[in-house]
Enzyme design. Sequence first.
Site, PDB file in Angstrom:
ATOM      1  CB  ALA A  18      -7.240  -7.250  -7.267  1.00 23.98           C
ATOM      2  CB  THR A  19     -10.125 -11.294  -8.644  1.00 24.64           C
ATOM      3  OG1 THR A  19      -9.008 -12.190  -8.622  1.00 24.64           O
ATOM      4  CG2 THR A  19      -9.873 -10.204  -9.682  1.00 24.64           C
ATOM      5  CG  HIS A 263       3.291  -4.925  -2.497  1.00 31.85           C
ATOM      6  ND1 HIS A 263       4.188  -4.566  -3.472  1.00 31.85           N
ATOM      7  CD2 HIS A 263       2.067  -4.928  -3.086  1.00 31.85           C
ATOM      8  CE1 HIS A 263       3.531  -4.367  -4.611  1.00 31.85           C
ATOM      9  NE2 HIS A 263       2.246  -4.580  -4.399  1.00 31.85           N
ATOM     10  CG  ASP A 264      -0.289  -8.601  -3.745  1.00 28.18           C
ATOM     11  OD1 ASP A 264       0.512  -7.745  -4.182  1.00 28.18           O
ATOM     12  OD2 ASP A 264      -1.473  -8.660  -4.127  1.00 28.18           O
ATOM     13  CD  GLU A 330      -8.803 -13.138 -13.261  1.00 23.57           C
ATOM     14  OE1 GLU A 330      -8.990 -11.931 -13.022  1.00 23.57           O
ATOM     15  OE2 GLU A 330      -7.989 -13.837 -12.632  1.00 23.57           O
TER      16      GLU A 330
END
Length: 826
Positions: A18-19, A263-264, A330
């Site tokens: 996602a980042t 799926h991670d 983060e």
Amino acid sequence: MPTAAPPPRAYAAVDLGATSGRVMLGTVDGGVVRMTEVHRFANGPRASSSPGASPSPGVPLGWDIERLFHETLVGLAAAVLAADTEGRVLAGIGVDSWGVDYTVLDRTVLENSGHDASVPFSGRVDHHRGADPTGPAEAETAVAAARAYAITGIPPHPINTSYRLRAERRAGASGGTVLLVPDLWVFLLTGVVGAERTIASTTQLLDARSGRWSPQLLDGWDLGAFDFPHPIAAGTVAGVTLPSITARIGADAAVPVFRVAEHDTASALAFAEPDAGQLLVSSGSWSLAGVSLASPVLGEEALQAGFTNEGGVGGTTLVLRNLAGMWLLEECARQWSRELGHPRDPIALVQEASTRDDLAAPVFDVGDERLLAPGDMPARIARLCAESGQTPPEGRLGTVRSIVESLAAAYADVALSVARLTGSPVRQVRIVGGGSRNELLCRRTAERTGLPVIAGPAEASAFGNLAVQLVAAGEFPTVAAVYAAGGSAGGGTLRYEPAAASRDAAGASSVGPASRTGLAPPTSDASHTSQAPHASQASQTPHPSPASQAPQAALASLVDLSRQLGRPDRRWAVLAEGNTSVALGDGRMLVKASGASMAIAEASDFVEMDGVEVLRLVDAPAGGASSSAAHDDDAVRALFAVAARGARRPSVEALLHAVCLDIPGVEAVGHTHPVSVNALLCSPRASLLVEGSLFPDQIVVLGTDPLLVPYVDPGLTLARVVRRTLHDRIAETGAAPKVLYLQNHGMFALGADTAEVLRITEMAVKVADVILGSLAAGGPTFLDAADVARIDTRPDELLRRAALRRAATPDLPDPPDPTLDGATPR
């Protein structure tokens, strides 16, 4: 002539986070698996209406698919080059990503698939963070959430693919083929349309038992206009790269593309065999914590506990709870970088914070939905701490420690929850992903759970992706064999041992039903972490906090009682409500610290105090030498002064606990605010709780003389009122009440041990439920006073009281049978 041996092979794992995204190259040499990073790139949402624009409130969010796919091809080209440099050929590609987000392909795009023309993807993939929060409630009108959970094992949440597709349909969407992000990548690489089971399981549309799309949900939510490719198991070849893709990455021949565990999370936990004894934590930007099981858990208890059932490798089910993760850190670093005008590195912040044992670390709920959105995360964390009655963390490093402590507490809470759900104790914690590099987090998780923590690999999703490819390509017979050959690939693993005293406090090195206390309480105060046990070395025993110097059996039972009273499903205490205490002898007592949550209590949440000194504050005359204690603020300061050195601040209600523990025979106290009890205490009918007895079990457990105290503000005045009232009641009846009801406040259960406190609380809640129900039928009918007196003294009822005590304390001898003396059995 002999045929030349084929060149050795290499495999590329595309791991989209996602980042950030990365492309890793995996090779096998002499039976040893190696994995190296060849390309890494940033990721994040953008304003859907304006490519390249930053997210802003009210603007729909989406993923920059064109850029992300371009970065993927750059990484694959680097993989081809790196493989060629070593004399290898790229023989496989696998893609994994986050779940729930999707695109809908129309017929035009599908007609162009499989052609050599490189047609840029022109569709959109919306970001789940922009989902309509009313989606679950609207979908409930068509299919009940409990029904959907019983089919899919996925709880209701606005980000679910199901709700978002339903919203599109209701907005007039005509349909198309639904592909989740990794299936879209496979389509863009090969032109082949398909679906893989682990990523499909995140949609809330896949039947968790059959592994197929649920016709009940597709029909119930009016999704029949959409096409869903048949989901297949991980470990199959989807196709080979299109000629245009093969050329762009510089490969000499088309490269096979595998459907890995797309799926991670499933890739990150690809090693996991069905085992309820190992708590799995995938700790990245987000955390998922739970266990791998052979079959899904689809009951109401799992739904209420917030567990999701997601597909794992080999047909397993990952029963997980979704939590925040490094995203909190983060976002804090991003905010501080803006304020300071220069970047702050999250890893460096954790390293700095790990040396600051002097900083308090208040625990907040990392599952709170207010933490999902980007923005001023430090301010939100401070607000959550204040809402739970805690002092917000001090400065940037205090906030970092609070984040780490809260994540560790959340993991410990999941360990307790899964043990209750499965009936099996948790014996070990395995943390994978970026969080496994966070030594402070791993150490505190070990201390919070009292269990050993295995940390790593850090690049867990990429290594799991690679492992499935290697098995599918015939390089290894099983995924387990790949991990055994992995060595330091993906960062390797480290072991963190909890302090020995943490395990001793629980009496067992496991979490759950096999352990009397559930979670073993750690020895160090959450806000004053002592020197860390070194990874892969014998743990050093930290200097114990005041609470841990108390008798360990009493401490362990108090931790367990607090968690039982604070269970969210019971609704007896929320946030930091309620408190508990036990007597230690010689006038000493343990009492819950101010601001600590009973639901996730641990040893460091309790303060050892001198009860005799506390009672002197209560008994001091208003005009005497101790008159400064006449005001609650002074009383709290005085309380803190008599608490053991270095302890956390006790609640002002410690005054009332000392009063209760001073009663002969009372060794444990539990204070709660049960919803049904407070419904009566906050009404004109509060006296119904003490007007009489309704049924025999009430008499057996609660006795015959509960006490109702009119409203007084919590603190010194209340403690004095209760002390006088108790003195008068005991003088009048010769016995102390088992339960105190405080009008417009809550209840106190007074027991001979922690087990009796729990029984009293359970029965008081039942009594309140019965009274509330009877009011709808005309009001309660109390037993006649003569019947109450007879039941209270009947030999068989006395035997039942003794049996209840023995059930909680098995070492007690069997009581004599009163029926042998001629008494009539019930």
